[in-house]
Design a protein around this motif. Structure first.
Motif: not given
Length: 287
Positions: A5-6, A15-24, A129-131, A282-287
């Motif tokens: 949702a977030q 491509v190396g198991g990479a993330l190409s983007r992470l967006d809020w 997981r959520g945000n 590793f966790s990346f939590t966005v607020t």
């Protein structure tokens, strides 16, 4: 593409198991949390270091041409153009395969049974997981000898004039002209991120030791805050002068820990006997 949702995330297994983007996406229009892939010149395939984040396995950052362990010498060739040393392990340069995928989670696998000297099986789990984005990286030694292994992540963050970082550490390692660590010292004031502060104007490319595993990055311009947590005792900050990005890399060992005085285990590497495994979360939590 993964979605909650977030947050939304795009992963490129090949491509190396990479993330190409992470967006809020919690407020509607997507806002990049990690530096998004902007497309390569000539429309070619992206390189992992153009992307938002890639895994570091079976070691992190530079190694001084190889290492000695258990009475054997293992020479490792440079693996990036323009760099005299092997860097960032090798998982970031190999295709991963998808073992499981749902709307909010993907599990990737990498088999390196013919690796020299490292033979291993790695798994990389991305879950929204959520945000929060939770990344679990695991490696199993599939070789016949015990060897030192290490793990980490290499995320790239947008850098704006107001960007701040908070991350407690005990000391910082200074580097020589070869970019390998030479000695540890107390943090200069401009690099003391125990309290929230802006990144220094000058370049930073150093490893910080004695991290408590928690960090916070804030972008006042868009109102977002990124909280990072990892079961690691080191982080690396790479922030070129005048750049519009920087890297905050949670890692479990010192740069060139394979070759540092006192042995690899003293500097964060884990000795894995055949069949043993190492896992970091590793966790990346966005607020």
């Amino acid at each position: 593409m993964l979605r909650s949702a977030q947050l939304s995330a795009e992963i490129l297994p090949g491509v190396g198991g990479a993330l190409s983007r992470l967006d809020w996406i919690g407020a509607g229009a997507p806002v990049p949390v990690l530096r998004p892939y902007a497309g390569g010149a000539g429309g070619g395939a992206p390189r992992p270091n153009q992307l938002a984040c890639f895994p570091l396995v079976p070691w992190s950052n530079r190694m001084a041409g190889g290492f000695s362990y258990g009475g054997e010498r293992y020479d490792i060739a440079p693996n990036r153009e323009g760099d005299p040393f092997p860097i960032h392990g090798e998982g970031w340069q190999r295709p991963w395969t998808v073992a499981f995928q749902s709307a909010s989670q993907v599990l990737l696998m990498l088999e390196r049974r013919d690796g020299l000297p490292f033979s291993y099986r790695a798994s990389l789990d991305y879950a929204l997981r959520g945000n929060a984005l939770v990344v679990t990286l695991e490696v199993t030694n599939t070789g016949v000898l015990a060897l030192p292994f290490g793990l980490g992540l290499h995320p790239w963050m947008p850098r704006s004039p107001g960007t701040t970082l908070q991350a407690v550490a005990r000391s910082v390692w200074m580097a020589g002209a070869d970019k390998l660590p030479s000695h540890a010292q107390a943090m200069p004031d401009a690099w003391s991120f125990a309290v929230e502060r802006a990144l220094p104007q000058g370049p930073v490319d150093n490893v910080f030791e004695g991290w408590d595993g928690k960090a916070r990055i804030r972008w006042p311009e868009n109102g977002l805050t990124l909280s990072i947590a990892a079961d690691c005792g080191y982080y690396i900050v790479y922030a070129p002068a005048g750049g519009d990005f920087f890297c905050f890399e949670p890692v479990d060992h010192l740069i060139d820990a394979h070759n540092m005085a006192g042995g690899p285990a003293r500097h964060g590497l884990t000795i894995l006997a055949p069949g043993q495994r190492l896992r970091r979360t590793f966790s990346f939590t966005v607020t």
